[in-house]
Design a protein around this motif. Structure first.
Motif, mmCIF file in Angstrom:
data_model
loop_
_atom_site.group_PDB
_atom_site.id
_atom_site.type_symbol
_atom_site.label_atom_id
_atom_site.label_comp_id
_atom_site.label_asym_id
_atom_site.label_seq_id
_atom_site.Cartn_x
_atom_site.Cartn_y
_atom_site.Cartn_z
ATOM 1 N N LEU A 1 33.309 25.239 38.063
ATOM 2 C CA LEU A 1 32.481 24.713 37.832
ATOM 3 C C LEU A 1 33.363 23.364 38.563
ATOM 4 O O LEU A 1 33.295 22.403 38.982
ATOM 5 N N ALA A 2 34.646 24.036 39.110
ATOM 6 C CA ALA A 2 35.450 23.587 40.118
ATOM 7 C C ALA A 2 34.312 23.754 41.752
ATOM 8 O O ALA A 2 35.042 23.180 42.812
ATOM 9 N N GLY A 3 34.181 24.773 41.423
ATOM 10 C CA GLY A 3 32.967 25.097 43.185
ATOM 11 C C GLY A 3 34.113 26.211 44.057
ATOM 12 O O GLY A 3 34.028 25.752 45.364
ATOM 13 N N THR A 4 35.507 26.462 43.315
ATOM 14 C CA THR A 4 36.338 27.375 44.311
ATOM 15 C C THR A 4 36.054 28.621 44.020
ATOM 16 O O THR A 4 35.720 29.196 43.087
ATOM 17 N N ILE A 5 36.644 29.172 45.173
ATOM 18 C CA ILE A 5 36.281 31.062 45.240
ATOM 19 C C ILE A 5 37.059 31.288 46.523
ATOM 20 O O ILE A 5 37.716 31.108 46.917
ATOM 21 N N ASP A 6 37.740 32.308 45.952
ATOM 22 C CA ASP A 6 39.002 33.096 46.942
ATOM 23 C C ASP A 6 37.833 33.889 47.777
ATOM 24 O O ASP A 6 36.977 34.293 48.146
ATOM 25 N N GLU A 7 38.064 32.947 49.258
ATOM 26 C CA GLU A 7 37.347 33.644 50.457
ATOM 27 C C GLU A 7 37.244 34.404 50.503
ATOM 28 O O GLU A 7 36.691 35.120 51.486
ATOM 29 N N ALA A 8 38.466 35.599 50.168
ATOM 30 C CA ALA A 8 37.728 37.115 50.591
ATOM 31 C C ALA A 8 36.637 37.747 49.475
ATOM 32 O O ALA A 8 36.613 39.332 49.480
ATOM 33 N N ALA A 9 36.233 37.457 48.615
ATOM 34 C CA ALA A 9 35.313 37.887 47.071
ATOM 35 C C ALA A 9 33.886 38.095 47.873
ATOM 36 O O ALA A 9 34.375 39.391 47.754
ATOM 37 N N VAL A 10 33.276 37.733 48.452
ATOM 38 C CA VAL A 10 32.078 37.825 48.888
ATOM 39 C C VAL A 10 31.938 38.517 50.229
ATOM 40 O O VAL A 10 31.458 39.718 50.390
ATOM 41 N N PRO A 11 33.143 38.400 51.238
ATOM 42 C CA PRO A 11 32.958 39.324 51.845
ATOM 43 C C PRO A 11 33.540 40.729 51.883
ATOM 44 O O PRO A 11 33.255 41.941 52.303
ATOM 45 N N TYR A 12 34.336 40.815 50.585
ATOM 46 C CA TYR A 12 34.515 42.334 50.206
ATOM 47 C C TYR A 12 33.217 43.065 49.645
ATOM 48 O O TYR A 12 33.015 44.755 49.491
ATOM 49 N N ARG B 1 31.023 51.728 49.469
ATOM 50 C CA ARG B 1 30.013 51.322 48.131
ATOM 51 C C ARG B 1 31.256 50.703 47.191
ATOM 52 O O ARG B 1 31.589 51.036 45.898
ATOM 53 N N LYS B 2 31.227 48.570 47.570
ATOM 54 C CA LYS B 2 31.867 48.421 46.664
ATOM 55 C C LYS B 2 30.676 47.244 45.918
ATOM 56 O O LYS B 2 29.823 46.967 46.575
ATOM 57 N N VAL B 3 31.102 47.176 44.975
ATOM 58 C CA VAL B 3 30.481 46.124 43.456
ATOM 59 C C VAL B 3 30.747 44.905 43.271
ATOM 60 O O VAL B 3 32.427 45.356 42.556
ATOM 61 N N LEU B 4 30.733 43.671 43.574
ATOM 62 C CA LEU B 4 31.713 42.881 43.246
ATOM 63 C C LEU B 4 30.473 41.869 41.447
ATOM 64 O O LEU B 4 29.239 42.329 41.304
ATOM 65 N N ILE B 5 31.289 42.003 40.878
ATOM 66 C CA ILE B 5 30.646 41.814 39.295
ATOM 67 C C ILE B 5 30.941 40.486 38.667
ATOM 68 O O ILE B 5 32.611 40.326 38.503
ATOM 69 N N THR B 6 30.507 39.251 38.916
ATOM 70 C CA THR B 6 31.259 38.169 38.227
ATOM 71 C C THR B 6 30.347 38.027 36.569
ATOM 72 O O THR B 6 29.515 38.528 36.173
ATOM 73 N N GLY B 7 31.674 37.516 35.760
ATOM 74 C CA GLY B 7 30.743 37.522 34.073
ATOM 75 C C GLY B 7 31.626 39.338 33.912
ATOM 76 O O GLY B 7 30.939 39.843 32.682
ATOM 77 N N GLY B 8 31.862 39.770 34.544
ATOM 78 C CA GLY B 8 32.158 41.581 34.543
ATOM 79 C C GLY B 8 33.411 41.857 33.246
ATOM 80 O O GLY B 8 33.623 42.803 32.960
ATOM 81 N N THR B 9 33.952 39.915 32.138
ATOM 82 C CA THR B 9 34.875 41.117 31.411
ATOM 83 C C THR B 9 33.560 41.285 30.166
ATOM 84 O O THR B 9 34.512 40.771 28.730
ATOM 85 N N GLY B 10 32.679 40.192 30.661
ATOM 86 C CA GLY B 10 31.402 40.366 28.668
ATOM 87 C C GLY B 10 31.042 41.484 28.241
ATOM 88 O O GLY B 10 31.680 42.833 29.264
ATOM 89 N N MET B 11 30.871 42.175 27.381
ATOM 90 C CA MET B 11 30.262 43.373 26.797
ATOM 91 C C MET B 11 29.334 43.571 27.790
ATOM 92 O O MET B 11 29.734 44.974 28.376
ATOM 93 N N ILE B 12 28.617 43.450 29.499
ATOM 94 C CA ILE B 12 27.196 44.085 29.706
ATOM 95 C C ILE B 12 28.495 44.351 30.957
ATOM 96 O O ILE B 12 28.409 45.570 31.140
ATOM 97 N N GLY B 13 29.355 42.990 31.524
ATOM 98 C CA GLY B 13 29.885 43.218 32.258
ATOM 99 C C GLY B 13 31.007 44.513 32.423
ATOM 100 O O GLY B 13 31.355 45.607 33.335
ATOM 101 N N THR B 14 30.947 44.856 30.858
ATOM 102 C CA THR B 14 32.631 45.737 30.578
ATOM 103 C C THR B 14 31.383 47.178 31.168
ATOM 104 O O THR B 14 32.210 48.109 31.472
ATOM 105 N N ARG B 15 30.835 47.763 30.244
ATOM 106 C CA ARG B 15 30.284 48.824 29.908
ATOM 107 C C ARG B 15 29.567 49.277 31.848
ATOM 108 O O ARG B 15 30.040 50.076 32.186
ATOM 109 N N LEU B 16 29.314 48.092 32.480
ATOM 110 C CA LEU B 16 28.250 48.440 33.901
ATOM 111 C C LEU B 16 29.636 48.660 35.117
ATOM 112 O O LEU B 16 29.598 49.834 35.692
#
Length: 303
Positions: free
Chosen positions: A49-60, A3-18
């Motif tokens: 904006l640069a279109g880059t992402i750690d390739e392990a992120a989504v498979p997590y 049960r693994k959840v990946l959050i984008t924008g996780g440091t904002g007010m909503i993401g922090t509480r979520l």
């Protein structure tokens, strides 16, 4: 069962509480961040904006909750600020869609944020998920493009739920903080005509809504994330004053004064949006804080 959840924008007010509520519910949480590694959660680096992402992120991830986007209420809407408000939402969601399209993952659901700003100023008409986006309105256009990017994930066969979020109430941030501050200083007053509708939601209800939508397969498509009892700005201000035990002394804050101070951003408090929660209720979601008074008392009731 993973049960693994990946959050984008996780440091904002909503993401922090979520993230806190997910951990309490027994999930593992990781964040996507431009500056990873400075918090209590596992984090992966990305630069939308640069279109880059750690390739392990989504498979997590088993689930992805997409909240990334620069705050609409920080600073005046200059042309540059408007570009950032749009691009920060669009680029992140498009990058997620691109990664999910590769098929190299086991993501069961994609939950994406949008906002009731999509409806524009609707006076006192009740709007539903079927109401078309407002024409010639900056926030509506941002939301329309943002939702279209999230919709492309659904087209890849991943269950996708998009939430049009109302004014999120929390004493930690967002619109409530400046409103409560003025009322506490005994300078509270309705804004503009005071007749405009505010469709709001308690931060915890919003997080519970995301978690329920993540867990239950019937959540698919677009939903309003608002409490079932929108109020006028005048009612909002009066209820807040009552809960804070402060009088309302000033007459209304004139619209031109707000526009002077906030520029186009005054749309957030002056636009009237009376948004229906019916579809969300029909899905079986139960609000812990269905009325404004209950929501405000949960924050300020002890004072």
């Amino acid at each position: 069962m993973s049960r693994k959840v990946l959050i984008t924008g996780g440091t904002g007010m909503i993401g922090t509480r979520l993230a806190e509520m997910l951990i309490d519910a027994g999930y593992e949480v990781a964040l996507l961040s431009r500056t990873p590694g400075n918090g209590r959660y596992r984090s992966f680096r990305w630069d939308p904006l640069a279109g880059t992402i750690d390739e392990a992120a989504v498979p997590y991830a088993d689930y992805i909750i997409n909240l990334a986007g620069s705050s609409v209420s920080d600073g005046k809407w200059t042309q540059e600020r408007k570009r950032e408000i749009l691009s920060s939402r669009l680029a992140g969601t498009q990058l997620m869609a691109r990664e999910l399209a590769t098929g190299n993952h086991h993501v069961q659901a994609f939950i994406s944020a949008s906002a009731i700003g999509i409806y524009g100023d609707q006076d006192d008409r009740i709007v539903t998920e079927e109401t078309p986006p407002a024409p010639d309105d900056f926030l509506a256009e941002v939301c329309r493009q943002w939702e279209a990017a999230a919709q492309s994930v659904a087209e890849d066969g991943i269950r996708t739920a998009i939430f049009r979020i109302g004014i999120v109430l929390s004493p930690e941030g967002g619109a409530l903080v400046p409103l409560a501050r003025t009322v506490k200083l005994m300078a509270g007053a309705p804004l503009g005509s005071g007749r405009q509708y505010m469709s709001w939601i308690h931060l915890d209800d919003l997080c519970r809504l995301f978690i329920q939508a993540m867990e239950e397969p019937q959540w698919q498509g677009t939903f309003n994330a608002v409490a079932p009892t929108p109020v006028t700005n005048k009612e909002f201000t009066e209820t807040l004053a009552a809960v804070l035990h402060r009088p309302l002394v000033l007459p209304k804050v004139p619209e031109f004064g707000l526009k002077l101070v906030m520029g186009e951003m005054s749309e957030i408090v002056l636009a009237s949006q009376r948004v229906s929660a019916e579809k969300t209720l029909q899905q079986g979601f139960r609000f812990e804080f269905p009325t404004l008074r209950e929501a405000l008392e949960s924050f300020y009731g002890e004072q």
